[in-house]
Enzyme design. Sequence first.
Site, PDB file in Angstrom:
ATOM      1  N   CYS A 113       0.818  -1.228   0.000  1.00 54.64           N
ATOM      2  CA  CYS A 113       0.000   0.000   0.000  1.00 54.64           C
ATOM      3  C   CYS A 113       0.850   1.275   0.000  1.00 54.64           C
ATOM      4  O   CYS A 113       0.336   2.361  -0.257  1.00 54.64           O
ATOM      5  CB  CYS A 113      -0.929   0.014   1.203  1.00 54.64           C
ATOM      6  SG  CYS A 113      -1.982  -1.438   1.283  1.00 54.64           S
ATOM      7  N   HIS A 126      -3.747   7.066   3.219  1.00 52.59           N
ATOM      8  CA  HIS A 126      -4.069   5.785   2.579  1.00 52.59           C
ATOM      9  C   HIS A 126      -5.493   5.403   2.982  1.00 52.59           C
ATOM     10  O   HIS A 126      -5.887   5.522   4.139  1.00 52.59           O
ATOM     11  CB  HIS A 126      -3.077   4.730   3.066  1.00 52.59           C
ATOM     12  CG  HIS A 126      -3.417   3.351   2.611  1.00 52.59           C
ATOM     13  ND1 HIS A 126      -3.788   3.073   1.321  1.00 52.59           N
ATOM     14  CD2 HIS A 126      -3.454   2.167   3.287  1.00 52.59           C
ATOM     15  CE1 HIS A 126      -4.035   1.777   1.210  1.00 52.59           C
ATOM     16  NE2 HIS A 126      -3.843   1.209   2.380  1.00 52.59           N
ATOM     17  N   ASN A 152      -9.976  -0.494  -0.248  1.00 54.74           N
ATOM     18  CA  ASN A 152      -8.521  -0.355  -0.173  1.00 54.74           C
ATOM     19  C   ASN A 152      -7.910  -0.728  -1.527  1.00 54.74           C
ATOM     20  O   ASN A 152      -7.855  -1.899  -1.883  1.00 54.74           O
ATOM     21  CB  ASN A 152      -7.991  -1.278   0.932  1.00 54.74           C
ATOM     22  CG  ASN A 152      -6.499  -1.141   1.141  1.00 54.74           C
ATOM     23  OD1 ASN A 152      -5.797  -0.526   0.337  1.00 54.74           O
ATOM     24  ND2 ASN A 152      -6.007  -1.724   2.219  1.00 54.74           N
TER      25      ASN A 152
HETATM   26  N1  ACO Z   1     -18.700  -9.752   7.623  1.00 57.92           N
HETATM   27  C1  ACO Z   1     -19.166 -10.155   8.821  1.00 57.92           C
HETATM   28  N2  ACO Z   1     -18.387 -10.568   9.819  1.00 57.92           N
HETATM   29  C2  ACO Z   1     -17.060 -10.566   9.592  1.00 57.92           C
HETATM   30  C3  ACO Z   1     -16.494 -10.173   8.383  1.00 57.92           C
HETATM   31  C4  ACO Z   1     -17.369  -9.759   7.367  1.00 57.92           C
HETATM   32  N3  ACO Z   1     -16.930  -9.359   6.165  1.00 57.92           N
HETATM   33  N4  ACO Z   1     -15.159 -10.291   8.462  1.00 57.92           N
HETATM   34  C5  ACO Z   1     -14.882 -10.736   9.694  1.00 57.92           C
HETATM   35  N5  ACO Z   1     -16.030 -10.923  10.393  1.00 57.92           N
HETATM   36  C6  ACO Z   1     -16.198 -11.395  11.751  1.00 57.92           C
HETATM   37  C7  ACO Z   1     -15.037 -12.202  12.243  1.00 57.92           C
HETATM   38  O1  ACO Z   1     -15.132 -13.542  11.813  1.00 57.92           O
HETATM   39  C8  ACO Z   1     -15.171 -12.073  13.733  1.00 57.92           C
HETATM   40  O2  ACO Z   1     -16.149 -12.985  14.172  1.00 57.92           O
HETATM   41  P1  ACO Z   1     -15.974 -13.784  15.557  1.00 57.92           P
HETATM   42  O3  ACO Z   1     -15.907 -12.713  16.611  1.00 57.92           O
HETATM   43  O4  ACO Z   1     -17.203 -14.627  15.606  1.00 57.92           O
HETATM   44  O5  ACO Z   1     -14.691 -14.536  15.418  1.00 57.92           O
HETATM   45  C9  ACO Z   1     -15.753 -10.671  13.917  1.00 57.92           C
HETATM   46  O6  ACO Z   1     -16.267 -10.284  12.633  1.00 57.92           O
HETATM   47  C10 ACO Z   1     -14.756  -9.647  14.402  1.00 57.92           C
HETATM   48  O7  ACO Z   1     -13.569  -9.804  13.646  1.00 57.92           O
HETATM   49  P2  ACO Z   1     -12.371  -8.808  13.857  1.00 57.92           P
HETATM   50  O8  ACO Z   1     -11.288  -9.189  12.896  1.00 57.92           O
HETATM   51  O9  ACO Z   1     -11.997  -8.723  15.296  1.00 57.92           O
HETATM   52  O10 ACO Z   1     -13.036  -7.430  13.440  1.00 57.92           O
HETATM   53  P3  ACO Z   1     -12.414  -5.987  13.451  1.00 57.92           P
HETATM   54  O11 ACO Z   1     -13.279  -5.073  14.199  1.00 57.92           O
HETATM   55  O12 ACO Z   1     -10.964  -6.007  13.785  1.00 57.92           O
HETATM   56  O13 ACO Z   1     -12.557  -5.565  11.930  1.00 57.92           O
HETATM   57  C11 ACO Z   1     -11.179  -5.410   9.985  1.00 57.92           C
HETATM   58  C12 ACO Z   1     -11.932  -6.328  10.941  1.00 57.92           C
HETATM   59  C13 ACO Z   1     -12.168  -4.525   9.266  1.00 57.92           C
HETATM   60  C14 ACO Z   1     -10.417  -6.271   8.987  1.00 57.92           C
HETATM   61  C15 ACO Z   1     -10.194  -4.520  10.773  1.00 57.92           C
HETATM   62  O14 ACO Z   1      -9.451  -5.290  11.676  1.00 57.92           O
HETATM   63  C16 ACO Z   1      -9.266  -3.770   9.871  1.00 57.92           C
HETATM   64  O15 ACO Z   1      -9.662  -2.952   9.077  1.00 57.92           O
HETATM   65  N6  ACO Z   1      -7.972  -3.994  10.029  1.00 57.92           N
HETATM   66  C17 ACO Z   1      -6.995  -3.347   9.180  1.00 57.92           C
HETATM   67  C18 ACO Z   1      -6.731  -4.245   8.066  1.00 57.92           C
HETATM   68  C19 ACO Z   1      -6.418  -3.523   6.797  1.00 57.92           C
HETATM   69  O16 ACO Z   1      -6.772  -2.398   6.588  1.00 57.92           O
HETATM   70  N7  ACO Z   1      -5.732  -4.248   5.949  1.00 57.92           N
HETATM   71  C20 ACO Z   1      -5.441  -3.745   4.674  1.00 57.92           C
HETATM   72  C21 ACO Z   1      -4.024  -3.735   4.338  1.00 57.92           C
HETATM   73  S1  ACO Z   1      -3.032  -2.880   5.455  1.00 57.92           S
HETATM   74  C22 ACO Z   1      -3.441  -1.382   5.235  1.00 57.92           C
HETATM   75  O17 ACO Z   1      -3.755  -1.017   4.145  1.00 57.92           O
HETATM   76  C23 ACO Z   1      -3.466  -0.529   6.434  1.00 57.92           C
END
Ligand code: ACO
Length: 322
Positions: free
Chosen positions: A113, A249, A279
Amino acid sequence: MIYSRVAGTGRYLPEKVITNFDLEKMVDTSDEWIRTRTGVERRHVAREDQAVSDLCMEAAKQAIDAAGVDVSEIDLVAVGTTTPDTFFPNVATLIQHRLGIPPCPALGMEAACTGFLYALSTADKFVRAGESKCALVVGAECLSRLVDWTDRNTCVLFGDGAGAVILKPSDEPGILSTHLGADGQYRDLLYYPAGPSKDLHKIGTPEAAIMMTGNEVFKVAVKTLGNVASEALDANGIDKSELDWLVPHQANIRIIQATAKRLDLPMEKVIQTVQDHGNTSAASVPMALDVGVRDGRIQRGQLVLMEAFGGGFTWGSALMRY
Ligand code: ACO
C-alpha cells in the site's frame, strides 16, 4: 534550491462495481458490518482483459493533460504496484512505451500500500538532483486478482484502481520532505503467500490468498501512521495546526479517523474516498489527491500531508505545498 512540485493529477477506476449488497450474496456478511467496520460501500474491479498497465494508462493520461505537458517531455516513469501485468518488463516500462514517452528510466516499486509514496519519494529525489525535468509517478493495483472472493475477512476490503501525478522542478516549494520506512518483522500479519520464485503455481488458485490478522494490522497501522505524521511535521518544523489537508491511505475509515484525531484535524480536512473504492493499495493516495484537487478543495500553496501503510510492513509520508 530546486523543489519538485505536483503539476497535474489523474485517476482511473474500472467500470465494474461490486457493492456491499453484491457481497452479501457471495459471502456471509452484511452492508451494515462492512460499512461500520471499514467505511467501504463499494469497490471497483478490473475486467478480465484489463491489466494494471491499462489502469495506469488512463490515470497517467489525465495527469499529463492536467499538467499541460507533452509526453515527449517526460524523462522518468515510476510506478508503485504489487500486482504488475507480468514479472517483467515492469509496468513503468510498459506505459513508457504505450504512452510514447522517449526512452528513460522506468522504475517499478513494490511496497504494497506504500508503493506510490515509495515511487513519489524516489522521483522527488531525481527531480531535486536535476536528473528529471518531468516525472510521471503512478500508483496502481489489481488486488482483485489476489483476493479470495469466498473469504469474508478480506474480500470486503479491497478494490482496483490507479492514480497518477506529474512532478516538475520548481523554485517554489513543492514537496518539502518524504519519509519512508519498513519493518519485515510484521510479515506474518499481512502477506500473500506465493510469488514468482516461491509457489508460483498457487497464484490465483484457492491454495493462495491474502493472509491478514486484521485487528493486529489495525493496531500497528494506527500507531505507525500517527508516528509517520509527527515525523514529517517535526522534520519541517511545522505544527499540526498548519496542515490544510490530510490525504491518507484509504484502508479503513476507522484508521483514517484515528490518524486525524492524533493530528487534531477535523474530518472536513481529510480527503476520504474509502467508501467509493475500498482499499486500492498503492493507488489509494494518488487517487485521493486527485479527488481533492479536481473538486477544488486542495488549492495551490496549501499544506498537504500524504501518508500510507501496508504489507511488510511498509510506511511512508510526503509533506508538500500543493
Ligand atoms: N462480515 C461479517 N463478519 C465478519 C467479516 C465480514 N466481512 N469479516 C470478519 N467478520 C467477523 C469475524 O469472523 C469475527 O467474528 P468472531 O468474533 O465470531 O470470530 C468478527 O467479525 C470480528 O472480527 P475482527 O477481525 O476482530 O473485526 P475488526 O473489528 O478487527 O474488523 C477489519 C476487521 C475490518 C479487517 C479490521 O481489523 C481492519 O480494518 N484492520 C486493518 C486491516 C487492513 O486495513 N488491511 C489492509 C491492508 S493494510 C493497510 O492497508 C493498512
